[in-house]
Write an enzyme that holds these catalytic residues in place. Structure first.
Site, PDB file in Angstrom:
ATOM      1  N   SER A   1     -11.687 -25.368   9.340  1.00 19.08           N
ATOM      2  CA  SER A   1     -11.924 -26.613   8.594  1.00 19.08           C
ATOM      3  C   SER A   1     -11.365 -26.499   7.174  1.00 19.08           C
ATOM      4  O   SER A   1     -11.191 -27.505   6.499  1.00 19.08           O
ATOM      5  CB  SER A   1     -13.424 -26.931   8.538  1.00 19.08           C
ATOM      6  OG  SER A   1     -14.155 -25.800   8.087  1.00 19.08           O
TER       7      SER A   1
ATOM      8  N   ASP B   1     -12.605 -17.771  11.670  1.00 14.75           N
ATOM      9  CA  ASP B   1     -12.088 -18.615  12.746  1.00 14.75           C
ATOM     10  C   ASP B   1     -10.695 -18.164  13.154  1.00 14.75           C
ATOM     11  O   ASP B   1      -9.876 -17.807  12.298  1.00 14.75           O
ATOM     12  CB  ASP B   1     -11.973 -20.064  12.236  1.00 14.75           C
ATOM     13  CG  ASP B   1     -12.866 -21.007  13.012  1.00 14.75           C
ATOM     14  OD1 ASP B   1     -13.383 -20.621  14.072  1.00 14.75           O
ATOM     15  OD2 ASP B   1     -13.049 -22.157  12.540  1.00 14.75           O
TER      16      ASP B   1
ATOM     17  N   LYS C   1     -14.244 -16.190  15.607  1.00 14.96           N
ATOM     18  CA  LYS C   1     -14.712 -17.317  16.424  1.00 14.96           C
ATOM     19  C   LYS C   1     -13.487 -18.000  17.019  1.00 14.96           C
ATOM     20  O   LYS C   1     -12.481 -18.165  16.336  1.00 14.96           O
ATOM     21  CB  LYS C   1     -15.502 -18.310  15.559  1.00 14.96           C
ATOM     22  CG  LYS C   1     -15.918 -19.580  16.327  1.00 14.96           C
ATOM     23  CD  LYS C   1     -16.928 -20.411  15.559  1.00 14.96           C
ATOM     24  CE  LYS C   1     -16.337 -21.395  14.604  1.00 14.96           C
ATOM     25  NZ  LYS C   1     -15.375 -22.354  15.178  1.00 14.96           N
TER      26      LYS C   1
ATOM     27  N   GLU D   1     -12.238 -21.298  19.859  1.00 17.36           N
ATOM     28  CA  GLU D   1     -12.670 -22.519  20.549  1.00 17.36           C
ATOM     29  C   GLU D   1     -12.288 -22.464  22.029  1.00 17.36           C
ATOM     30  O   GLU D   1     -11.205 -21.988  22.377  1.00 17.36           O
ATOM     31  CB  GLU D   1     -12.005 -23.744  19.893  1.00 17.36           C
ATOM     32  CG  GLU D   1     -12.440 -23.947  18.464  1.00 17.36           C
ATOM     33  CD  GLU D   1     -11.862 -25.211  17.824  1.00 17.36           C
ATOM     34  OE1 GLU D   1     -11.230 -26.020  18.543  1.00 17.36           O
ATOM     35  OE2 GLU D   1     -12.043 -25.375  16.611  1.00 17.36           O
TER      36      GLU D   1
ATOM     37  N   GLU E   1     -20.809 -27.824  19.218  1.00 15.41           N
ATOM     38  CA  GLU E   1     -20.480 -28.892  18.254  1.00 15.41           C
ATOM     39  C   GLU E   1     -20.542 -30.258  18.915  1.00 15.41           C
ATOM     40  O   GLU E   1     -19.941 -30.489  19.970  1.00 15.41           O
ATOM     41  CB  GLU E   1     -19.079 -28.652  17.662  1.00 15.41           C
ATOM     42  CG  GLU E   1     -18.691 -29.751  16.657  1.00 15.41           C
ATOM     43  CD  GLU E   1     -17.523 -29.397  15.748  1.00 15.41           C
ATOM     44  OE1 GLU E   1     -17.049 -28.240  15.767  1.00 15.41           O
ATOM     45  OE2 GLU E   1     -17.104 -30.303  14.999  1.00 15.41           O
TER      46      GLU E   1
HETATM   47  O1  KIV Z   1     -13.989 -24.812  11.235  1.00 13.85           O
HETATM   48  C1  KIV Z   1     -15.209 -25.010  11.087  1.00 13.85           C
HETATM   49  O2  KIV Z   1     -15.707 -25.270   9.992  1.00 13.85           O
HETATM   50  C2  KIV Z   1     -16.039 -24.955  12.281  1.00 13.85           C
HETATM   51  C3  KIV Z   1     -17.451 -25.439  12.139  1.00 13.85           C
HETATM   52  C4  KIV Z   1     -17.424 -26.907  12.097  1.00 13.85           C
HETATM   53  C5  KIV Z   1     -18.307 -24.919  13.211  1.00 13.85           C
HETATM   54  O3  KIV Z   1     -15.595 -24.559  13.297  1.00 13.85           O
END
Ligand code: KIV
Length: 294
Positions: free
Chosen positions: A45, A83, A113, A115, A182
């Site tokens: 994000s 991420d 993390k 997806e 989410e």
């Molecule tokens: O990128 C991000 O901020 C996220 C959150 C919304 C969980 O993946």
């Protein structure tokens, strides 16, 4: 207390909720650490909040590493998750392990993390086999915005609800130690949280999850435009920052800032000598100029 994969699991086992926020810079990370937030996510994000893109797709591994390393320097007890950006793990299992490794070695994250559900289980297994803890992310996965046709709540019909439940079980079975849900209806997220033994972290997924995550600019009210339904404003920092910027601008222009208390002093005798020497060098210049003119 230092947060680790083990303590986060203990929190779920004991019914204690996990707090997580996104973060992208050292100063904010210091404040979150002091506040006792359990985990920080360097979310992709950051493409939207820090870089001004309209979605997360252009974010690179180097972008995440840059912000993650900055945040890591502030943390002692808070658990740090980075991420994996779009196309850093979808392309191959090799890419997934290599890029996850970079986020740990260069970004100093403690977990990554990514997806996706069943479709990325091969990657999850390989990363976990490299001893890198993985947080999965299912439901609304913003990297699939073009496939979804926009940011929409997921799992409202029977097929999609069952698919999300299957994805949750698949990522747990593949070795993920935590999963983000989410924009999933509350009852479905609660059921998933009950079915899984690993913690679930909700964003727009209701209070039945084992923890919550929010984008910090959202929860601080730093954007004046759109506010997603699942966001709560814990402060109105955006308005307060704008008020301060207006006031600074006005005071610089009116010369009210800087005031006497903001200035450094020098002894009068020193300053008199400086002035005198400026005056002397002015005279020297004008003598030189006279000669040039002559
Ligand atoms: O990128 C991000 O901020 C996220 C959150 C919304 C969980 O993946």
């Amino acid at each position: 207390m230092k947060n680790t994969v083990t303590t986060l699991q203990q929190m779920k086992n004991e019914g204690e909720k996990i707090s997580m926020l996104t973060c992208y810079d050292y100063t904010t990370a210091c404040l979150m650490e002091e506040a006792g937030i359990n985990a920080i996510l360097i979310g992709d994000s950051l493409g939207m909040t820090m870089m001004g893109y309209s979605d997360t797709l252009p974010v690179t591994v180097d972008d995440i590493i840059h912000h993650c390393a900055s945040v890591s320097r502030a943390l002692k007890n808070t658990f740090l998750v980075a991420d994996m950006p779009f196309m850093s793990y979808q392309t191959s299992v090799y890419d997934a392990v290599k890029n996850a490794g970079r986020l740990i070695k260069e970004g100093h994250a403690q977990a990554v993390k990514l997806e996706g559900g069943a479709s990325v289980c091969e990657q999850i297994r390989a990363i976990v086999n490299a001893d890198i803890p993985v947080v999965a992310h299912i439901g609304l996965t913003p990297q699939s915005i073009n496939a979804f046709g926009g940011f929409k709540v997921q799992g409202k019909n029977i097929e999609r609800a069952l698919q999300i439940l299957e994805d949750a079980k698949a990522v747990e079975e593949a070795g993920a130690f935590m999963v983000t849900l989410e924009c999933v209806p509350e009852e479905l997220a609660t059921l998933i949280s009950e079915e899984l033994s690993i913690p679930t972290i909700g964003i727009g997924a209701g209070s039945g999850c084992d923890g919550q995550v929010l984008v910090y600019q959202d929860m601080l009210g730093m954007f004046s435009g759109f506010k997603p339904k699942f966001v709560k404003h814990y402060a109105n920092i955006g308005e307060e920052m704008k008020r301060a910027f207006f006031e600074y601008d006005a005071e610089v222009k009116s010369k009210a800032f800087p005031a006497a208390e903001h200035n450094f002093k020098i002894d009068k005798e020193v300053m008199d000598e400086v002035r005198a020497s400026v005056h002397k060098s002015d005279l020297k210049i004008s003598e030189k100029q006279k000669k040039v003119i002559a």
